[in-house]
Design an enzyme around this catalytic site. Structure first.
Site, short mmCIF file in Angstrom:
data_model
loop_
_atom_site.label_atom_id
_atom_site.label_comp_id
_atom_site.label_asym_id
_atom_site.label_seq_id
_atom_site.Cartn_x
_atom_site.Cartn_y
_atom_site.Cartn_z
N TYR A 111 0.82 -1.20 0.00
CA TYR A 111 0.00 0.00 0.00
C TYR A 111 0.85 1.25 0.00
O TYR A 111 2.08 1.19 0.20
CB TYR A 111 -0.96 -0.01 1.20
N LEU A 143 10.84 0.96 7.26
CA LEU A 143 10.27 1.44 6.00
C LEU A 143 11.09 2.65 5.52
O LEU A 143 11.47 3.49 6.32
CB LEU A 143 8.81 1.87 6.20
N1 PDD Z 1 2.77 4.93 7.35
N2 PDD Z 1 7.38 3.58 9.03
C1 PDD Z 1 6.22 2.90 9.03
C2 PDD Z 1 6.14 1.60 9.73
C3 PDD Z 1 5.09 3.43 8.37
O1 PDD Z 1 3.94 2.75 8.35
C4 PDD Z 1 5.20 4.70 7.74
C5 PDD Z 1 4.04 5.33 7.00
C6 PDD Z 1 6.43 5.37 7.79
C7 PDD Z 1 6.64 6.72 7.11
O2 PDD Z 1 6.65 6.60 5.72
P1 PDD Z 1 6.18 7.80 4.77
O3 PDD Z 1 6.99 8.97 5.17
O4 PDD Z 1 6.47 7.32 3.42
O5 PDD Z 1 4.70 7.99 5.05
C8 PDD Z 1 7.50 4.78 8.43
C9 PDD Z 1 1.60 5.42 6.65
C10 PDD Z 1 1.47 6.90 6.71
C11 PDD Z 1 0.37 4.67 7.12
O6 PDD Z 1 0.50 3.46 7.31
O7 PDD Z 1 -0.71 5.25 7.25
#
Ligand code: PDD
Length: 286
Positions: free
Chosen positions: A33, A206
């Site tokens: 996703y 991530l």
């Molecule tokens: N989550 N680490 C984890 C485990 C995450 O689920 C997310 C993002 C991030 C930050 O990644 P980014 O900057 O690309 O959003 C780091 C999203 C926002 C969610 O699950 O809703």
């Protein structure tokens, strides 16, 4: 108001959108996703999210559901149809279904499932929580070993969030072998003597799209950045801390396991980075 959502080529009212019960996303969390934020009716860092989606799909030998241009068009159309000024676009791709449950992947010609929907979040940029700062707890990181792939296996992060709520806090940071990996849905940072410290990229975390942008902007603003492991004890002694994510941008952290950081209010570096990030991202939004 009923949202218009996107499922496999169709724009439908959310009440009419359907996915098979045999879909591997449902049965096996065999799905990836992306979450892209919307400010001023425009997409923040769509390119970064599209590139990471392709990487997640490739790592799992999953077919691309459509081209990047088509994805952009679907994002934009949903934002428009649902009148989103501030909010999020959620996208999920699953390996689809060949009509039964099997541990073996279905044949390569099985069509992936593509679902997108919007979430309306007025006040996302001017979030009062960012002025207060977040309180976090630390929990053991018991997730699988490929956290760099953005899969929908979110049960443990969701449990972590509930553990935080039960403790009267906002979120949890996860710890592995004594070192902080990341937050339940964000990347984690501490600041000591003006230096921003964050875990380097690997399979353990991530590869945040917001992380990449924030580290670039920090460097451009002559802030010192060090990518290295840090322990939760070091975090508790930090001058400040923060998280980054597409859903909360830069979020100051003011308390870890009951220990206040600095004077217990959002620190100057996190506060400044939030301003810079929102400002720069809005200028580049499409
Ligand atoms: N989550 N680490 C984890 C485990 C995450 O689920 C997310 C993002 C991030 C930050 O990644 P980014 O900057 O690309 O959003 C780091 C999203 C926002 C969610 O699950 O809703």
């Amino acid at each position: 108001m009923t949202r218009t959502v996107y499922v496999n080529g169709e724009y439908l009212p959310e009440t009419e959108a359907k996915v098979s019960i045999f879909d591997r996303g449902f049965l096996m969390a065999d799905a990836v996703y992306e979450v892209t934020s919307v400010l001023d009716g425009k997409l923040i860092d769509f390119e970064g999210h599209a590139v990471r989606l392709k990487r997640s799909l490739d790592e799992l030998q999953m077919a691309e559901p459509c081209s990047k241009d088509e994805l952009l068009e679907i994002h934009r159309k949903l934002v428009e149809l649902n009148g989103i000024t501030e909010g999020l676009v959620y996208l999920q791709v699953t390996r689809g279904s060949d009509g039964d449950r099997d541990f073996v992947f279905p044949s390569a010609d099985t069509k992936p499932t593509l679902v997108l929907f919007t979430q309306n979040k007025p006040g996302l940029a001017d979030n009062p929580a960012a002025k207060k700062g977040a309180k976090i707890i630390s929990i053991e990181d018991i997730r699988w070993g490929r956290r760099d792939i953005k899969t929908v296996q979110l049960l443990y992060p969701s449990m972590g969030k509930m553990m935080a709520k039960a403790a009267g806090c906002d979120d949890a940071w996860m710890i592995e072998d004594g070192y902080v990996t990341e937050g339940t849905s964000n990347n984690a940072y501490i600041v000591k003597n003006g230096k921003i410290i964050t875990r380097p990229l690997s399979n353990d975390i991530l590869h945040g799209i917001t992380r990449k942008a924030v580290l670039r902007m920090a460097a451009e603003a002559q802030m010192e950045v060090e990518e290295r492991l840090f322990t939760i004890d070091e975090a508790k002694e930090a001058d400040e801390a923060f998280t980054t994510s597409a859903s909360a941008f830069v979020m100051p952290v003011v308390e870890i396991d009951g220990v206040a950081l600095g004077d217990g209010t959002p620190g100057p570096i996190a506060t400044r980075l939030r301003e810079i990030y929102l400002d720069e991202s809005l200028k580049a939004a499409i």
